[in-house]
Each structure stands twice: as structure tokens, then as C-alpha cells.
Design a protein around this motif. Structure first.
Motif, mmCIF file in Angstrom:
data_model
loop_
_atom_site.group_PDB
_atom_site.id
_atom_site.type_symbol
_atom_site.label_atom_id
_atom_site.label_comp_id
_atom_site.label_asym_id
_atom_site.label_seq_id
_atom_site.Cartn_x
_atom_site.Cartn_y
_atom_site.Cartn_z
ATOM 1 N N MET A 112 -10.970 -1.919 0.307
ATOM 2 C CA MET A 112 -9.690 -1.480 0.832
ATOM 3 C C MET A 112 -9.140 -2.617 1.705
ATOM 4 N N SER A 113 -7.880 -2.921 1.505
ATOM 5 C CA SER A 113 -7.307 -4.034 2.267
ATOM 6 C C SER A 113 -7.132 -3.656 3.734
ATOM 7 N N ARG A 114 -7.111 -4.666 4.525
ATOM 8 C CA ARG A 114 -6.985 -4.475 5.982
ATOM 9 C C ARG A 114 -5.667 -3.801 6.354
ATOM 10 N N ASN A 115 -4.594 -4.120 5.646
ATOM 11 C CA ASN A 115 -3.278 -3.522 5.931
ATOM 12 C C ASN A 115 -3.254 -2.029 5.617
ATOM 13 N N ILE A 116 -3.914 -1.642 4.542
ATOM 14 C CA ILE A 116 -3.969 -0.213 4.192
ATOM 15 C C ILE A 116 -4.782 0.543 5.238
ATOM 16 N N LEU A 117 -5.911 -0.011 5.622
ATOM 17 C CA LEU A 117 -6.745 0.618 6.645
ATOM 18 C C LEU A 117 -5.990 0.751 7.964
ATOM 19 N N LEU A 118 -5.281 -0.287 8.352
ATOM 20 C CA LEU A 118 -4.481 -0.250 9.580
ATOM 21 C C LEU A 118 -3.386 0.817 9.471
ATOM 22 N N GLY A 119 -2.760 0.909 8.321
ATOM 23 C CA GLY A 119 -1.723 1.923 8.107
ATOM 24 C C GLY A 119 -2.267 3.339 8.231
ATOM 25 N N ILE A 120 -3.466 3.563 7.670
ATOM 26 C CA ILE A 120 -4.110 4.878 7.754
ATOM 27 C C ILE A 120 -4.436 5.210 9.205
ATOM 28 N N LEU A 121 -4.984 4.259 9.932
ATOM 29 C CA LEU A 121 -5.318 4.489 11.342
ATOM 30 C C LEU A 121 -4.071 4.784 12.175
#
Length: 139
Positions: A1-10
Motif C-alpha cells: 500500500m502506498s504511503r499516500n493512501i495510508l496517510l489518506g486513510i489515517l
């Protein structure tokens, strides 16, 4: 999972939590609630029934269709001016006769469907009335 997607989820989760707290921020008041979920303060309480004493202490209790005086002893120890009993969202819980015998000049007993019970509780708390409540959270 890309870092941007993870940041968006958080960020999305953080916004949900902040939104929940903002909508349910009043201490010792009922917030967004429905059958099977009661919110007291900012605390969501799934499934369980809840009791709140006249001093604001609360606890979860096992579900029961029959509400009797023994079930209400813990919340009446603080000598509320008003005792509210939420009979569930469908109003089908049975309040036993011994409960109504608890009514006195110092303690009025109100029995109603849960949605109306939560509104009345909040109103009486706003008026600084010492109120206790037994909430049946399901139908």
C-alpha cells in the motif's frame, strides 16, 4: 500500500473521530443513539443497556425485557428527583408494578420509549434536575 493512501486513510479516520466527538461532546448527555447503540458523552456503547445515576455515574447492564425494582436499585441510591425508564425503541419492555411503587413525592417516575427518554434526560440535565435513567438500547 502506498504511503499516500495510508496517510489518506489515517486522516479520514482522524476526521471521523473528531466529527464523532464534536457531535457528541456534551458531558453527561446522550448523543447520537439508535437501536443497539447508545452514546453517552462521547462514548459509544453498542448492544448493552445503560444506567445513569443522578450524579452522572454510569454503567452497562445486561439486557432484560422485564424491568423491576431490583434492576433499578443501583441508580436510585443517589436519590434522583426524576427516574426515567426507556423501554426500548419499540416500547415493548415490561415495567413491573413494583417499579411504580418506588415513586414518591421526592422521586417522579417517567416510563417511555427510549428515544423520548433520552431527550427528556438531556432536557432535565440542562435544567439542573437530579435525574437518573435506565436505557433499554434495543427494540
Amino acid at each position: 500500500m502506498s504511503r499516500n493512501i495510508l496517510l489518506g486513510i489515517l486522516i479520514f479516520i482522524a476526521l471521523l473521530v473528531v466529527g464523532w466527538i464534536a457531535l457528541n461532546r456534551k458531558a453527561q448527555r446522550f448523543g447520537i443513539s439508535c437501536a443497539g447503540l447508545t452514546t453517552f458523552g462521547a462514548t459509544p456503547i453498542p448492544y448493552f443497556d445503560i444506567q445513569v445515576r443522578g450524579n452522572g455515574e454510569w454503567r452497562t447492564v445486561h439486557k432484560t425485557q422485564n424491568i423491576d425494582a431490583e434492576t433499578l436499585l443501583w441508580i436510585t441510591e443517589t436519590q434522583p428527583q426524576v427516574l426515567i425508564i426507556g423501554q426500548g425503541y419499540d416500547g415493548k419492555s415490561v415495567v413491573q408494578p413494583d417499579v411504580m411503587q418506588m415513586q414518591s413525592p421526592n422521586c417522579k417516575i417517567e416510563v417511555m420509549k427510549t428515544a423520548e427518554a433520552l431527550k427528556l434526560y438531556n432536557q432535565l440535565r440542562d435544567e439542573k434536575t437530579r435525574v437518573a435513567i435506565h436505557v433499554r438500547s434495543s427494540g
